[in-house]
Write a protein that holds these residues in place. Sequence first.
Motif, PDB file in Angstrom:
ATOM      1  N   ASP A   1       2.164   5.263  -5.251  1.00 12.63           N
ATOM      2  CA  ASP A   1       1.875   6.693  -5.101  1.00 12.63           C
ATOM      3  C   ASP A   1       3.128   7.508  -4.785  1.00 12.63           C
ATOM      4  O   ASP A   1       3.206   8.687  -5.134  1.00 12.63           O
ATOM      5  CB  ASP A   1       0.846   6.926  -3.997  1.00 12.63           C
TER       6      ASP A   1
ATOM      7  N   LYS B   1       0.818  -1.207   0.000  1.00 11.36           N
ATOM      8  CA  LYS B   1       0.000   0.000   0.000  1.00 11.36           C
ATOM      9  C   LYS B   1       0.859   1.268   0.000  1.00 11.36           C
ATOM     10  O   LYS B   1       1.773   1.422   0.798  1.00 11.36           O
ATOM     11  CB  LYS B   1      -0.910  -0.020   1.224  1.00 11.36           C
ATOM     12  N   GLY B   2       0.550   2.154  -0.922  1.00 12.90           N
ATOM     13  CA  GLY B   2       1.199   3.447  -0.984  1.00 12.90           C
ATOM     14  C   GLY B   2       2.486   3.499  -1.792  1.00 12.90           C
ATOM     15  O   GLY B   2       2.972   4.578  -2.093  1.00 12.90           O
TER      16      GLY B   2
END
Length: 155
Positions: A25, A21-22
């Motif tokens: 980004d 996750k992340g």
Amino acid sequence: MIGNDVIDLALARKESNWKRKGYLDKIFTADEQAMIVRAENPTLMVWSLWSRKEAVYKIHNRTAHFRGFIPLKIACQADGKVLCGGQFYFTDTIVTAESIATVAVLEERQLSQICYLQDREEVVKKEGFPYRKTNSKPVSISHHGRFEQIVTLTD
């Protein structure tokens, strides 16, 4: 000017979990993330884009005398061009079963002038940057895991 990057895919699989996750980004623009999602092999696309960013960063670092972690300011396009600091760079990426290697240059015509050196014996450092001993052309060196790549431009 020239920059390069090489990625040992076996080591990348072992050391990095790009699916956490992340992660995307922090490293990739929205357009790059769309390329990853649409790719036939998302893992190869992640490392291909990362390799292009790293190769361009090496040129940007050398020409702009800038150091810092700026992956979101380096934007890869589907056509091989990469935008960084208002400058477009041109890249050539080779993907094999074991590695991904990218060379980046300032001018598209330089893609046909890439020269691969066999070892560091042909390289000397001047003011912290590598150059070819025989003609003082800039050299870029990259290594990861089992692979090393040394590149310069021909005359």
